[in-house]
Design an enzyme around this catalytic site. Structure first.
Site, PDB file in Angstrom:
ATOM      1  N   ASP A  91       0.846  -1.189   0.000  1.00 57.34           N
ATOM      2  CA  ASP A  91       0.000   0.000   0.000  1.00 57.34           C
ATOM      3  C   ASP A  91       0.883   1.241   0.000  1.00 57.34           C
ATOM      4  O   ASP A  91       1.963   1.268   0.573  1.00 57.34           O
ATOM      5  CB  ASP A  91      -0.973   0.009   1.178  1.00 57.34           C
ATOM      6  N   GLU A 161      -5.840   3.563   3.743  1.00 57.16           N
ATOM      7  CA  GLU A 161      -6.249   4.252   4.968  1.00 57.16           C
ATOM      8  C   GLU A 161      -7.620   4.912   4.859  1.00 57.16           C
ATOM      9  O   GLU A 161      -8.155   5.373   5.867  1.00 57.16           O
ATOM     10  CB  GLU A 161      -5.215   5.327   5.333  1.00 57.16           C
TER      11      GLU A 161
END
Length: 403
Positions: A91, A161
């Site tokens: 990520d 997130e």
């Protein structure tokens, strides 16, 4: 969490068959450069121009196809002529946090920080990609291209997130296009000893659902409280009842329902006409999620009825639970004999779960040993732990031959 691993020893990590001590130092230098370069340029959500440019600059020099399957995502495909492909995920997004780590390589972007280890995740994936490139070109001193049983797809995704960039990667069709049959991911974990690797078969991380309930009453002066309908009273009854509900449901499987924010009323001497409570629901199965929604709604109804109020209840869709495929976990455990077992599921959430709804996947926790919480403005770690992560990826990519 397990804490039985021996103290981290970089030389021991480097010397177990795939890396010489010299190559280990070169890899550490590579990892440190990637991690610190990326740490300096944190970006948010899908808006990752500098991060994507950096990742592409590394991948463009390798013998792979580089593509962007959806907004904010970058993939690198190494075609080894195999029928199947294994994916590695990293990520890329950071957090809206002002850094206070004091590191020489601190964020150059005020109000943004890699406080969750995504810089380390990208560094490990990039280093693993350069290793696959050397193997594919016949330039690795130890591993030959024929020893890699599958093609390899590296996935660099946005918005872990925030909005679940993993879901958009899945929906892009990239896994079908490249015949991906399994996926692995890793997360730095401060509560594990430095360099230790841990996971578990089945549920590992929770499904998260942001839960908001608004009670609607009638405001009145407290001297005439019988003329009102006490929304604050209903909210208080609900919050107290939610603790009892949590204790009841956690008897069946790990469960969390907690509320951290409540607003109500306008002044101290008037019955509150409205109250809103915000919290989070965390579960590990779709069945429990459905049951919890019914139970929470029934609890809210009881609380509202007792005060003569009405209510609105909203559950966000959230991320699914991270559930490791049992068969693939068994193969991974054979490839990684040092792998520790997490004794019970953890109540945090991760959008790696979306990948596991498309194909078998296993998610690992890599210890930093610092105890500095994720999302803290002082989050930092020793890059030597990333050596263990890259070595784990190498061994997972070598893996067992496909059927």
């Amino acid at each position: 969490m397990p804490h039985a691993c021996p103290p981290f020893n970089a030389s021991a990590t480097d010397g177990e068959g795939l890396l010489s001590s010299v190559e280990g130092q070169e890899l550490l230098d590579e990892l440190t450069r990637y991690r610190r370069d990326l740490h300096r340029i944190p970006e948010l959500d899908d808006d990752l121009p500098r991060t994507i440019a950096y990742v592409r600059s590394v991948l463009s020099g390798l013998s792979c196809d580089v593509l962007e399957p959806c907004k904010g995502a970058v993939c690198a495909f190494f075609d080894l002529g195999r029928a199947e492909t294994v994916a590695i995920r990293a990520d890329m997004d950071a957090l809206p946090i002002d850094e206070a780590s004091g590191a020489a390589f601190s964020s150059e972007h005020p109000g943004r920080m890699h406080a969750c280890g995504h810089d380390g995740h990208m560094a490990m994936a990039l280093a693993a990609a350069t290793w696959v490139d050397r193997v594919a070109r016949g330039a690795d001193a130890v591993v030959r291209a024929g020893q890699l049983p599958r093609n390899v797809l590296f996935v660099f995704q946005p918005a872990e997130e925030t909005t679940g960039g993993a879901k958009r990667v899945c929906e892009s069709g990239v896994f079908e296009r490249y015949h991906v049959t399994r996926i692995f991911g890793m997360h730095l974990w401060p509560d594990l000893p430095a360099g230790s690797l841990a996971s578990r078969p089945g549920p590992l991380l929770a499904r998260s659902s942001e839960t908001t309930i608004t009670f609607h009453g009638v405001s009145s002066h407290i001297a005439k409280w019988r003329d009102g309908r006490d929304a604050l009273g209903a909210a208080a009854r609900f919050v107290v009842g939610s603790k009892w509900l949590s204790r009841k449901l956690e008897q069946d499987e790990p469960f969390l329902l907690r509320f951290g924010h409540m607003t109500a009323g306008t002044v101290r001497n008037a019955v509150a006409g409205q109250a809103r409570v915000k919290g989070s629901l965390r579960v590990f199965s779709d069945d429990m999620f459905a049951r919890a929604q019914d139970e929470v709604r029934a609890l809210a109804q009881t609380a509202a009825d007792e005060e003569g109020c009405t209510f609105d209840l909203h559950f966000s869709e959230g991320y699914p639970p991270v559930v490791n495929d049992g068969t693939l976990f068994g193969e991974a455990a054979q490839a990684l004999p040092e792998l520790e077992r997490v004794p019970e599921p953890l109540l945090i959430a991760e959008d790696f779960a979306f990948y596991q709804r498309y194909l078998p996947g296993v998610f690992f926790l890599l210890g930093t040993g610092t105890g500095i919480p994720l999302h803290a403005d002082t989050f930092n770690f020793d890059e030597r732990v990333l050596l263990r992560g890259v070595r784990a990826y190498q061994r997972l990519l070598l893996g067992a031959q496909p059927d």
